[in-house]
Scaffold this motif. Sequence first.
Motif, short mmCIF file in Angstrom:
data_model
loop_
_atom_site.label_atom_id
_atom_site.label_comp_id
_atom_site.label_asym_id
_atom_site.label_seq_id
_atom_site.Cartn_x
_atom_site.Cartn_y
_atom_site.Cartn_z
N ILE A 1 0.83 -1.20 0.00
CA ILE A 1 0.00 0.00 0.00
C ILE A 1 0.87 1.25 0.00
CG2 ILE A 1 -1.70 1.31 1.35
CD1 ILE A 1 -2.80 -1.47 2.27
N GLU A 2 1.97 1.21 0.72
CA GLU A 2 2.92 2.33 0.71
C GLU A 2 3.47 2.55 -0.69
OE1 GLU A 2 5.49 5.39 1.81
OE2 GLU A 2 3.91 4.47 3.04
N ALA A 3 3.79 1.46 -1.38
CA ALA A 3 4.30 1.56 -2.76
C ALA A 3 3.23 2.10 -3.70
CB ALA A 3 4.77 0.18 -3.24
N LEU A 4 1.99 1.73 -3.49
CA LEU A 4 0.88 2.25 -4.31
C LEU A 4 0.70 3.75 -4.09
CD1 LEU A 4 -1.68 -0.66 -3.87
CD2 LEU A 4 -0.66 0.07 -6.03
N VAL B 1 -4.22 4.07 7.62
CA VAL B 1 -4.96 2.95 8.22
C VAL B 1 -4.08 1.70 8.21
CG1 VAL B 1 -6.99 1.46 8.10
CG2 VAL B 1 -7.19 3.89 7.48
N ALA B 2 -3.46 1.44 7.05
CA ALA B 2 -2.58 0.27 6.93
C ALA B 2 -1.41 0.35 7.90
CB ALA B 2 -2.06 0.15 5.49
N ASP B 3 -0.85 1.55 8.07
CA ASP B 3 0.27 1.75 9.00
C ASP B 3 -0.11 1.34 10.42
OD1 ASP B 3 1.98 2.68 7.06
OD2 ASP B 3 1.64 4.81 7.51
N TYR B 4 -1.29 1.80 10.85
CA TYR B 4 -1.71 1.52 12.23
C TYR B 4 -2.10 0.05 12.43
CZ TYR B 4 -1.32 6.27 13.96
OH TYR B 4 -0.83 7.48 14.38
N LEU B 5 -2.72 -0.55 11.43
CA LEU B 5 -3.06 -1.97 11.55
C LEU B 5 -1.79 -2.82 11.61
CD1 LEU B 5 -6.10 -2.29 9.10
CD2 LEU B 5 -6.15 -2.23 11.60
N ASN B 6 -0.82 -2.47 10.76
CA ASN B 6 0.47 -3.16 10.81
C ASN B 6 1.18 -2.87 12.13
OD1 ASN B 6 2.72 -4.66 9.64
ND2 ASN B 6 3.75 -2.69 9.46
N GLY B 7 1.02 -1.64 12.62
CA GLY B 7 1.62 -1.28 13.90
C GLY B 7 1.07 -2.11 15.04
#
Length: 214
Positions: free
Chosen positions: A60-63, A94-100
């Motif tokens: 998602i970061e790459a996207l 959102v993805a950052d926090y879920l991964n966090g």
Amino acid sequence: MSINSFFKMFTPKDKVFFPLLKEASSSLIQLAELLHECVNAPKDQREAYFLEIAKLEAKIEALKQRINIELGQNFITPFDREDIFALIKAIDYVADYLNGAANRMKIYQVAKISKSIRKLTEVNLDACKLIGEAIEELNEMRNLGNINIICEKINKLEAKSDKIFDKAVQEIFENEMDAKNIIKYKEVLSTLESAADKCKSVAYVLEAIAVKHS
């Protein structure tokens, strides 16, 4: 017919940004699904989930970076450039926090997953699915009123996450005697609650786009 509807008749079908946004939202849903499965899996099976979650967050970061590049190269966009970037950035948060949250479970070696953690991963999964629905509506640009309905649902889920978090923290301080466990659970719960907050931020961006183009 509104002026926005008039110009949309002559705007070429977007073949760049919506596919990328859809891929990002689909990846976000997959990430949230894996996290919810992870907290319901035995401890010895979680490592595989953590690896896949991290891969999806990186995707998602790459996207997000890809969309940023495309914004600099494409003259025509389906809606305002700043809104496109704000949307993918909000999804990425959102993805950052879920991964966090997954990282904290891993680093702190959380053995026993509480009911509250499971509830929060479920709330986040539901919110991410709604984000995916809203992206689909945005792609068509026909029933923009549906986006507001979807965003209301996301906002209600965020409010639900606040209640789950508050009750869980209260129970931790009332029942948990080990200071390390208090820190562990509060950190995981806080990160999951923040993820729900970021889902609400996605809803804000979606609502703003819908208003501009209605």
